[in-house]
Scaffold this motif. Structure first.
Motif: not given
Length: 267
Positions: A42, A18, A37, A40, A13-16, A85, A10, A92, A100
């Protein structure tokens, strides 16, 4: 410190975030998003339009998916927020964390106003509604503010009322937290519902939540209350006179039957 296989996968590879959205009820304002998460965190940055970005200490590198901004926002300010994120370990592949951005939000215009409590007082031919202004999540000088403290003269109330058993609903708008009804039908029960009304707002945000209905009792007047003492007294005298006349007539008839005729008295 070595990373687990999942953590190694991970990193970078950070997830935005939503579904970033505001929810606000009586000025209790929460920014929320998803997903939960994994390896990671927020961070929330918020700013008033045209001003510098700020952070809430409780919403920095957090694994939560919501942030309470109630005490951070000026009531009439217009705000947006970024949910960043960030890697749990501070490493990272991104020069800047992905983020977002929320839609714009103004507490004064957008918070949902809850349903008010109210009391009904029925006195003779007058029905009075006493409305209790809902309490907000805001504080000033050590006390909780109500919506009248915030909106002042811009706060009005809509009152919907209907006669029990009828389908014709009527509407009244009042400027104060009190309303009087002097033209309601006597002996009839009426049901009332109340909602805050802020005319300066747009669309369906002008009206808050409607209260549960409350109904006035249906009065059952006594005979004296219905017709009055004079009318009942007059009717009683008429009935009494009629009874006396009937009694006198019966007595006269009886005496006439008992009196012997002239032929019956000759021996």
């Amino acid at each position: 410190m070595s990373l687990s296989p999942l953590e190694s996968l991970e990193v970078g590879k950070l997830t935005k975030a939503t579904n970033v959205s505001w929810s606000s009820y009586n000025f209790k304002t929460i920014l929320s998003w998803g997903p939960k998460p994994v390896s990671y965190t927020y961070t929330v940055e918020f700013s008033r339009v045209g001003k510098d970005k700020l952070r809430n200490p409780h919403c920095i590198r957090s694994t939560e998916t919501e942030c309470d901004l109630t005490n951070e926002l000026d009531v009439k300010g217009v705000y947006s927020a970024d949910v960043l994120s960030e890697s749990l370990h501070g490493t990272s592949d991104y020069v800047e964390p992905p983020f977002t951005r929320s839609k714009k939000f103004c507490p004064y215009n957008d918070t949902l106003i809850g349903s008010p409590e109210f009391k009904l007082k029925v006195n003779e031919n007058k029905t009075v509604l006493i409305i209790h202004d809902p309490i907000t999540a805001l504080h000033k000088d050590g006390r909780s503010l109500n919506i009248r403290d915030v909106f002042k003269k811009n706060l009005k109330y809509k009152i919907a009322y209907i006669k029990a058993g009828s389908t014709g609903k009527k509407m009244l708008i009042v400027d104060e937290s009190k309303a009087e009804f002097n033209n309601l039908d006597e002996d009839q029960s009426y049901c009332f519902s109340v909602a805050a009304y802020i005319p300066s707002r747009k669309g369906d945000k002008r009206v808050g939540e409607w209260s549960l209905p409350k109904c006035s009792p249906q009065e059952h007047k006594t005979l004296f209350e219905e017709y009055g003492l004079a009318v009942i007294g007059g009717a009683a005298l008429i009935i009494l006179a009629f009874v006396i006349a009937v009694i006198v007539l019966i007595v006269v008839c009886c005496k006439q039957r008992q009196t012997p005729t002239a032929k019956e008295t000759i021996v």
